[in-house]
Motif scaffolding. Structure first.
Motif, PDB file in Angstrom:
ATOM      1  N   SER A   1      41.719  49.963  34.489  1.00 21.46           N
ATOM      2  CA  SER A   1      40.607  48.980  35.351  1.00 21.46           C
ATOM      3  C   SER A   1      41.344  47.551  35.037  1.00 21.46           C
ATOM      4  O   SER A   1      41.188  47.154  33.935  1.00 21.46           O
ATOM      5  CB  SER A   1      39.137  49.017  34.682  1.00 21.46           C
ATOM      6  OG  SER A   1      38.217  48.500  35.858  1.00 21.46           O
ATOM      7  N   ILE A   2      41.043  46.736  36.051  1.00 22.90           N
ATOM      8  CA  ILE A   2      41.823  45.364  36.026  1.00 22.90           C
ATOM      9  C   ILE A   2      40.785  44.437  36.505  1.00 22.90           C
ATOM     10  O   ILE A   2      40.071  44.497  37.366  1.00 22.90           O
ATOM     11  CB  ILE A   2      42.814  45.311  37.125  1.00 22.90           C
ATOM     12  CG1 ILE A   2      43.948  46.489  37.112  1.00 22.90           C
ATOM     13  CG2 ILE A   2      43.687  43.989  37.045  1.00 22.90           C
ATOM     14  CD1 ILE A   2      44.831  46.435  35.982  1.00 22.90           C
ATOM     15  N   HIS A   3      40.569  43.233  35.518  1.00 20.34           N
ATOM     16  CA  HIS A   3      39.526  42.413  35.598  1.00 20.34           C
ATOM     17  C   HIS A   3      40.056  40.899  35.324  1.00 20.34           C
ATOM     18  O   HIS A   3      41.209  40.874  34.842  1.00 20.34           O
ATOM     19  CB  HIS A   3      38.272  42.643  34.915  1.00 20.34           C
ATOM     20  CG  HIS A   3      37.609  44.002  35.397  1.00 20.34           C
ATOM     21  ND1 HIS A   3      36.512  43.715  35.889  1.00 20.34           N
ATOM     22  CD2 HIS A   3      37.716  45.193  35.140  1.00 20.34           C
ATOM     23  CE1 HIS A   3      36.142  45.033  36.106  1.00 20.34           C
ATOM     24  NE2 HIS A   3      36.988  45.947  35.660  1.00 20.34           N
ATOM     25  N   ALA A   4      39.196  39.976  35.604  1.00 23.14           N
ATOM     26  CA  ALA A   4      39.681  38.562  35.037  1.00 23.14           C
ATOM     27  C   ALA A   4      38.425  37.912  34.521  1.00 23.14           C
ATOM     28  O   ALA A   4      37.354  37.981  35.286  1.00 23.14           O
ATOM     29  CB  ALA A   4      40.131  37.634  36.128  1.00 23.14           C
ATOM     30  N   ASP A   5      38.180  37.563  33.363  1.00 23.16           N
ATOM     31  CA  ASP A   5      36.976  37.069  32.810  1.00 23.16           C
ATOM     32  C   ASP A   5      36.568  35.623  32.903  1.00 23.16           C
ATOM     33  O   ASP A   5      37.475  34.890  33.445  1.00 23.16           O
ATOM     34  CB  ASP A   5      37.174  37.320  31.412  1.00 23.16           C
ATOM     35  CG  ASP A   5      35.553  37.386  30.562  1.00 23.16           C
ATOM     36  OD1 ASP A   5      34.763  37.247  31.111  1.00 23.16           O
ATOM     37  OD2 ASP A   5      35.519  37.489  29.116  1.00 23.16           O
ATOM     38  N   SER A   6      35.510  35.222  32.554  1.00 22.60           N
ATOM     39  CA  SER A   6      35.163  33.849  32.512  1.00 22.60           C
ATOM     40  C   SER A   6      33.996  33.495  31.549  1.00 22.60           C
ATOM     41  O   SER A   6      33.208  34.070  31.382  1.00 22.60           O
ATOM     42  CB  SER A   6      34.765  33.415  34.012  1.00 22.60           C
ATOM     43  OG  SER A   6      33.991  32.039  34.062  1.00 22.60           O
ATOM     44  N   LEU A   7      34.261  32.271  31.117  1.00 22.49           N
ATOM     45  CA  LEU A   7      33.380  31.759  29.928  1.00 22.49           C
ATOM     46  C   LEU A   7      32.344  30.830  30.784  1.00 22.49           C
ATOM     47  O   LEU A   7      32.940  29.676  31.316  1.00 22.49           O
ATOM     48  CB  LEU A   7      33.858  31.345  28.714  1.00 22.49           C
ATOM     49  CG  LEU A   7      34.412  32.600  27.635  1.00 22.49           C
ATOM     50  CD1 LEU A   7      34.776  31.607  26.447  1.00 22.49           C
ATOM     51  CD2 LEU A   7      33.246  33.189  27.196  1.00 22.49           C
TER      52      LEU A   7
ATOM     53  N   LEU B   1      41.632  45.909  31.375  1.00 26.09           N
ATOM     54  CA  LEU B   1      42.563  44.828  31.050  1.00 26.09           C
ATOM     55  C   LEU B   1      42.148  43.647  31.740  1.00 26.09           C
ATOM     56  O   LEU B   1      41.814  43.344  32.904  1.00 26.09           O
ATOM     57  CB  LEU B   1      43.755  45.237  31.696  1.00 26.09           C
ATOM     58  CG  LEU B   1      44.885  44.197  31.733  1.00 26.09           C
ATOM     59  CD1 LEU B   1      45.179  43.626  30.511  1.00 26.09           C
ATOM     60  CD2 LEU B   1      46.110  44.432  32.473  1.00 26.09           C
ATOM     61  N   GLU B   2      41.694  42.933  30.939  1.00 24.17           N
ATOM     62  CA  GLU B   2      41.382  41.324  31.315  1.00 24.17           C
ATOM     63  C   GLU B   2      42.498  40.543  31.168  1.00 24.17           C
ATOM     64  O   GLU B   2      43.086  40.156  30.274  1.00 24.17           O
ATOM     65  CB  GLU B   2      40.077  40.771  30.464  1.00 24.17           C
ATOM     66  CG  GLU B   2      38.805  41.295  30.413  1.00 24.17           C
ATOM     67  CD  GLU B   2      37.955  41.156  31.610  1.00 24.17           C
ATOM     68  OE1 GLU B   2      38.373  40.234  32.333  1.00 24.17           O
ATOM     69  OE2 GLU B   2      37.014  41.907  31.818  1.00 24.17           O
ATOM     70  N   LEU B   3      43.090  40.103  32.625  1.00 23.25           N
ATOM     71  CA  LEU B   3      44.218  39.577  32.779  1.00 23.25           C
ATOM     72  C   LEU B   3      44.285  38.029  32.117  1.00 23.25           C
ATOM     73  O   LEU B   3      45.285  37.444  31.872  1.00 23.25           O
ATOM     74  CB  LEU B   3      44.673  39.490  34.419  1.00 23.25           C
ATOM     75  CG  LEU B   3      44.679  40.813  34.992  1.00 23.25           C
ATOM     76  CD1 LEU B   3      45.037  40.635  36.318  1.00 23.25           C
ATOM     77  CD2 LEU B   3      46.091  41.296  34.419  1.00 23.25           C
ATOM     78  N   GLY B   4      42.927  37.256  32.002  1.00 27.72           N
ATOM     79  CA  GLY B   4      42.901  36.338  31.618  1.00 27.72           C
ATOM     80  C   GLY B   4      41.530  35.546  32.156  1.00 27.72           C
ATOM     81  O   GLY B   4      40.545  36.453  32.369  1.00 27.72           O
ATOM     82  N   TYR B   5      41.340  34.250  31.843  1.00 27.10           N
ATOM     83  CA  TYR B   5      39.955  33.458  32.007  1.00 27.10           C
ATOM     84  C   TYR B   5      40.222  32.608  33.552  1.00 27.10           C
ATOM     85  O   TYR B   5      40.968  31.829  33.202  1.00 27.10           O
ATOM     86  CB  TYR B   5      39.664  32.892  31.017  1.00 27.10           C
ATOM     87  CG  TYR B   5      39.140  33.645  29.780  1.00 27.10           C
ATOM     88  CD1 TYR B   5      37.703  33.898  29.390  1.00 27.10           C
ATOM     89  CD2 TYR B   5      40.085  34.273  28.849  1.00 27.10           C
ATOM     90  CE1 TYR B   5      37.557  34.711  28.585  1.00 27.10           C
ATOM     91  CE2 TYR B   5      39.787  34.943  27.813  1.00 27.10           C
ATOM     92  CZ  TYR B   5      38.206  35.502  27.805  1.00 27.10           C
ATOM     93  OH  TYR B   5      38.064  36.149  26.498  1.00 27.10           O
TER      94      TYR B   5
END
Length: 413
Positions: free
Chosen positions: A274-280, A385-389
């Protein structure tokens, strides 16, 4: 390979026992029914061009400007209070920021594709309200056709009484779903029998009504970033010829979490990514780099717990939570079955980390675990997999870069 074969034989026995123990307590699970690729044929769909709210906290009117009439199904949901509008597939060309703020009884709203041929608008309410009227007006006096929903404030008891069974949406069964509390092993499809190569399922997170995270000020959303990456990854893996690749979606379609898992199980997948991209949020500081998550009942840290909780709410974003939780007995048996699968998942996560560190920046703690629903297939090794933020300027620059994508896709493949 023999170990994996024995693993699947053991799983079959375990789930057969679970089915016997749970006989008589079956319940039907329903979900949106896209095909396994999530593809949507091109066409001239109706257009929504503008939206507005009028009224106060007693009576509120929701109005959408259209270019043609079509049928609409409206119903209410509780916990939290919502109004859901199910529509044919339409193109939303609403002003930027539409839905972020509300008025009167509507706190905010969201919209998008939920399945091929079907769109949805979800109104988040400030409290209990009933749908007094919902209709589509003909074009008249220089005004376009308009979708109108009239809401009236009610007390919680009246709202509960209005939640009749017939008002609930009638969605088709998901792929691979059986009417039981335990999903039994799914036999291989004809395609799998014709093509003996191992199956890798690539799952671009979010989609349709669910944008995922969003970069501040520029409109870049997670669902598009991860879809671009996933499609490039599919082509790279296909080119190598070793594996058969199945996508949970190939376009801007909303896929419920349980459906994503069912796609992997229905295709007897050897791996689910599963492909994602996080945020804070700004209040939580800054973070950067890729992170690889595996399933765990206990989160590895507070950030992993926060992310899993946010991702697990994706179905509610679509307006209706379509997942079913197993009973206590089934949960115990599934936990036993998952142990070997988790070993495979952890092994793959470590190997993926080793490959990716040569191509992109990793988080300071790149291997984490939490209770992600999308990783809970008991017989399919799975990672998220979180590719980045997108909240980090450096990561966002990478995420929208074609050269970074090509290099990182190569390492993941």
């Amino acid at each position: 390979m023999s170990g994996r074969t024995n693993h699947f034989v053991l799983l079959g026995a375990i789930f057969a026992c679970a089915a016997a123990l749970l006989c008589g307590s079956a319940i039907g699970a329903t979900a949106a029914d896209p095909d396994s690729t999530g593809s949507v044929s091109a066409g001239n769909f109706p257009l929504a061009s503008d939206v507005r709210l009028a009224g106060d906290d007693k009576q509120t009117r929701f109005i959408v400007d259209l270019d043609q009439k079509f049928p609409v199904r409206a119903f209410t949901l509780a916990d939290p209070y919502r109004v859901v509008l199910d529509l044919p597939q339409i193109n939303f060309r609403l002003p930027a920021g539409a839905g972020a703020t509300g008025r009167g009884l509507v706190k905010a709203f969201r919209y998008g594709l939920v399945m091929p041929g079907g769109s949805r608008i979800v109104l988040d309410l400030t409290g209990p309200a009933k749908i007094a009227k919902s209709y589509v007006l003909d074009a008249a006096n220089g005004q376009p056709p308009r979708l109108v929903v009239e809401l009236e404030s009610v007390d919680s008891e009246t709202f509960t009484q209005s939640l009749a069974a017939e008002s609930r949406p009638k969605l088709r069964p998901a792929v691979g779903v059986v009417e039981a509390s335990v999903v039994l092993p799914v036999p291989p499809t004809d395609a799998a029998e014709a093509d003996p190569r191992p199956v890798v399922v690539i799952d671009p997170g979010h989609g349709g009504i669910d944008n995922g995270t969003q970069a501040a000020g520029n409109g870049i959303v997670e669902k598009n970033l991860v879809l671009d990456f996933a499609l490039a990854l599919r082509e790279r893996i296909r080119a190598a010829g070793k594996y058969r690749v199945v996508m949970t979606r190939t376009d801007d379609t909303f896929i419920p979490l349980a459906e994503r898992v069912n796609i992997a199980r229905a295709n007897a997948a050897s791996l689910f990514v599963s492909i994602h991209a996080d945020s804070l949020p700004r209040s939580e500081g800054d973070a950067q780099g890729a992170t690889i998550y595996t399933l765990s009942d206990r989160a590895s840290d507070a950030e992993a717990e926060r992310l899993a909780e946010a991702e697990n709410k994706a179905d509610a974003i679509g307006g209706v939570n379509l997942t079913e939780e197993p009973t206590d007995v089934a949960d115990i048996l599934i936990d036993l079955a998952q142990r070997e699968t988790r070993t495979f998942s952890n092994r793959f996560a470590r190997q993926l980390m080793g490959e990716m560190k040569t191509a992109t920046r990793l988080h300071k703690h790149p291997l984490k675990s939490a209770g992600f629903k999308v990783l809970k297939a008991p017989d399919v090794p799975s990672v998220l997999l979180e590719l980045g933020y997108v909240s980090n300027k450096g990561d966002l620059k990478h995420l929208i870069s074609d050269s970074w994508r090509a290099k990182t896709v190569a390492s993941v493949a």
